[in-house]
Design a protein around this motif. Structure first.
Motif, PDB file in Angstrom:
ATOM      1  N   GLU A  76      18.000   8.175  11.772  1.00  0.00           N
ATOM      2  CA  GLU A  76      18.957   8.903  10.937  1.00  0.00           C
ATOM      3  C   GLU A  76      18.452   9.023   9.495  1.00  0.00           C
ATOM      4  O   GLU A  76      17.669   8.207   9.040  1.00  0.00           O
ATOM      5  CB  GLU A  76      20.302   8.184  10.947  1.00  0.00           C
ATOM      6  CG  GLU A  76      20.956   8.126  12.327  1.00  0.00           C
ATOM      7  CD  GLU A  76      21.262   9.501  12.893  1.00  0.00           C
ATOM      8  OE1 GLU A  76      21.739  10.369  12.143  1.00  0.00           O
ATOM      9  OE2 GLU A  76      21.006   9.705  14.093  1.00  0.00           O
ATOM     10  N   GLY A  77      18.964  10.028   8.791  1.00  0.00           N
ATOM     11  CA  GLY A  77      18.603  10.216   7.392  1.00  0.00           C
ATOM     12  C   GLY A  77      17.627  11.354   7.209  1.00  0.00           C
ATOM     13  O   GLY A  77      17.148  11.955   8.167  1.00  0.00           O
ATOM     14  N   ALA A  78      17.351  11.675   5.951  1.00  0.00           N
ATOM     15  CA  ALA A  78      16.431  12.773   5.622  1.00  0.00           C
ATOM     16  C   ALA A  78      15.058  12.518   6.238  1.00  0.00           C
ATOM     17  O   ALA A  78      14.508  11.424   6.116  1.00  0.00           O
ATOM     18  CB  ALA A  78      16.322  12.920   4.110  1.00  0.00           C
ATOM     19  N   VAL A  79      14.517  13.514   6.890  1.00  0.00           N
ATOM     20  CA  VAL A  79      13.252  13.377   7.609  1.00  0.00           C
ATOM     21  C   VAL A  79      12.138  12.924   6.669  1.00  0.00           C
ATOM     22  O   VAL A  79      11.406  11.983   6.964  1.00  0.00           O
ATOM     23  CB  VAL A  79      12.865  14.705   8.296  1.00  0.00           C
ATOM     24  CG1 VAL A  79      11.490  14.629   8.909  1.00  0.00           C
ATOM     25  CG2 VAL A  79      13.897  15.075   9.342  1.00  0.00           C
ATOM     26  N   ARG A  80      12.016  13.568   5.547  1.00  0.00           N
ATOM     27  CA  ARG A  80      10.953  13.231   4.600  1.00  0.00           C
ATOM     28  C   ARG A  80      11.063  11.778   4.157  1.00  0.00           C
ATOM     29  O   ARG A  80      10.092  11.030   4.145  1.00  0.00           O
ATOM     30  CB  ARG A  80      11.031  14.171   3.395  1.00  0.00           C
ATOM     31  CG  ARG A  80       9.953  13.929   2.353  1.00  0.00           C
ATOM     32  CD  ARG A  80      10.617  13.357   1.116  1.00  0.00           C
ATOM     33  NE  ARG A  80       9.626  13.179   0.063  1.00  0.00           N
ATOM     34  CZ  ARG A  80       9.633  12.127  -0.724  1.00  0.00           C
ATOM     35  NH1 ARG A  80      10.531  11.175  -0.592  1.00  0.00           N
ATOM     36  NH2 ARG A  80       8.740  12.017  -1.666  1.00  0.00           N
ATOM     37  N   GLN A  86       8.931   4.735   6.884  1.00  0.00           N
ATOM     38  CA  GLN A  86       8.246   4.198   8.073  1.00  0.00           C
ATOM     39  C   GLN A  86       6.782   3.895   7.775  1.00  0.00           C
ATOM     40  O   GLN A  86       6.269   2.843   8.148  1.00  0.00           O
ATOM     41  CB  GLN A  86       8.326   5.204   9.221  1.00  0.00           C
ATOM     42  CG  GLN A  86       9.669   5.320   9.852  1.00  0.00           C
ATOM     43  CD  GLN A  86       9.905   4.216  10.860  1.00  0.00           C
ATOM     44  OE1 GLN A  86       9.009   3.864  11.619  1.00  0.00           O
ATOM     45  NE2 GLN A  86      11.101   3.679  10.887  1.00  0.00           N
ATOM     46  N   LEU A  87       6.118   4.816   7.109  1.00  0.00           N
ATOM     47  CA  LEU A  87       4.697   4.612   6.819  1.00  0.00           C
ATOM     48  C   LEU A  87       4.497   3.544   5.755  1.00  0.00           C
ATOM     49  O   LEU A  87       3.556   2.753   5.834  1.00  0.00           O
ATOM     50  CB  LEU A  87       4.050   5.936   6.417  1.00  0.00           C
ATOM     51  CG  LEU A  87       3.959   6.942   7.566  1.00  0.00           C
ATOM     52  CD1 LEU A  87       3.568   8.312   7.040  1.00  0.00           C
ATOM     53  CD2 LEU A  87       2.981   6.470   8.627  1.00  0.00           C
ATOM     54  N   LEU A 174      -4.517   1.756   1.149  1.00  0.00           N
ATOM     55  CA  LEU A 174      -3.434   2.730   1.033  1.00  0.00           C
ATOM     56  C   LEU A 174      -2.314   2.140   0.198  1.00  0.00           C
ATOM     57  O   LEU A 174      -2.105   0.941   0.184  1.00  0.00           O
ATOM     58  CB  LEU A 174      -2.899   3.083   2.418  1.00  0.00           C
ATOM     59  CG  LEU A 174      -3.897   3.702   3.396  1.00  0.00           C
ATOM     60  CD1 LEU A 174      -3.256   3.878   4.760  1.00  0.00           C
ATOM     61  CD2 LEU A 174      -4.423   5.026   2.875  1.00  0.00           C
ATOM     62  N   ASP A 175      -1.591   3.027  -0.505  1.00  0.00           N
ATOM     63  CA  ASP A 175      -0.416   2.588  -1.260  1.00  0.00           C
ATOM     64  C   ASP A 175       0.698   3.600  -1.020  1.00  0.00           C
ATOM     65  O   ASP A 175       0.501   4.645  -0.403  1.00  0.00           O
ATOM     66  CB  ASP A 175      -0.730   2.436  -2.753  1.00  0.00           C
ATOM     67  CG  ASP A 175      -1.293   3.698  -3.386  1.00  0.00           C
ATOM     68  OD1 ASP A 175      -0.960   4.826  -2.936  1.00  0.00           O
ATOM     69  OD2 ASP A 175      -2.067   3.575  -4.346  1.00  0.00           O
ATOM     70  N   VAL A 179       1.015   7.629   0.493  1.00  0.00           N
ATOM     71  CA  VAL A 179       1.877   7.968   1.625  1.00  0.00           C
ATOM     72  C   VAL A 179       2.808   9.123   1.246  1.00  0.00           C
ATOM     73  O   VAL A 179       2.950  10.094   1.993  1.00  0.00           O
ATOM     74  CB  VAL A 179       2.693   6.739   2.082  1.00  0.00           C
ATOM     75  CG1 VAL A 179       3.820   7.148   3.026  1.00  0.00           C
ATOM     76  CG2 VAL A 179       1.783   5.714   2.744  1.00  0.00           C
ATOM     77  N   VAL A 180       3.436   9.024   0.073  1.00  0.00           N
ATOM     78  CA  VAL A 180       4.350  10.072  -0.392  1.00  0.00           C
ATOM     79  C   VAL A 180       3.614  11.405  -0.484  1.00  0.00           C
ATOM     80  O   VAL A 180       4.117  12.442  -0.017  1.00  0.00           O
ATOM     81  CB  VAL A 180       4.974   9.685  -1.754  1.00  0.00           C
ATOM     82  CG1 VAL A 180       5.686  10.870  -2.387  1.00  0.00           C
ATOM     83  CG2 VAL A 180       5.932   8.510  -1.582  1.00  0.00           C
TER      84      VAL A 180
END
Length: 194
Positions: A76-80, A86-87, A174-175, A179-180
């Motif tokens: 649930e929530g905004a996909v982006r 998650q990542l 990675l940071d 990811v964003v």
């Protein structure tokens, strides 16, 4: 040895060790899945665990295959926002040296081993299907333009590709900022204002 002549004791010890490895993976992540920890948790001798899985990455691969958790689990929530969250939650795993070893083993074995190919398909195929469903929901809510779900595999590639390239080929950690950027770049052409 033919499948009909497999020692039932070996099957039981393997199953017990694999169940323990899957539990450890869920509780502590990939770093928790060691031969010693699996032996202790399962009650199976360490030598037996090594006999079933001589290399730690093979033990981890089988634990991953036994786990039902997909690469991404969008709810649930905004996909982006979900993709970023998650990542970001998996950054520790990506940044561990063991993750490079496991990823390399998965890629290498999938080229030659049908069982590993099936596991790879399960991990990535499930992620594509979950992303497809999330994209469809996002489009219904107006977060994304219609049709994004038809391109779920491509969008997953555009999200994960930069992460894998930077971490495993360039050897850079990675940071969350990276990811964003990866998520935003992948979704940019599907945003309603694009």
């Amino acid at each position: 040895m033919s499948p009909s002549k497999v020692d039932p004791r070996a099957q039981r010890t393997r199953a017990a060790a694999l169940a323990a490895a899957a539990e450890l993976l869920g509780e502590g992540g990939p770093g928790a899945v060691t031969h010693a920890a699996v032996a202790e948790r399962s009650g199976v001798g360490r030598a037996t665990v090594y006999r079933h899985w001589p290399q730690q990455q093979h033990l981890l691969l089988d634990a991953l295959a036994d786990s039902t958790e997909p690469l991404l689990s969008v709810g649930e929530g905004a996909v982006r926002d979900q993709l970023v969250r998650q990542l970001a939650e998996r950054l520790d795993w990506f940044n561990q040296s063991l993750s490079a070893s496991v990823t390399a083993a998965l890629i290498d074995q999938a080229e030659r081993d049908p069982r590993t190919r099936e596991m790879r398909q399960l991990l990535y195929g499930t992620a594509v299907e979950q992303l497809r469903a999330a994209l469809r929901t996002g489009a219904k809510r107006g977060e994304l333009r219609a049709g994004a779900d038809d391109h779920a595999a491509l969008l997953l590639t555009r999200i994960m590709g930069p992460l894998f390239f930077r971490r495993y080929l360039l050897g850079q950690a990675l940071d969350e900022e990276f990811v964003v950027r990866s998520v935003d770049n992948a979704l940019a052409s599907w945003m309603p204002y694009a």
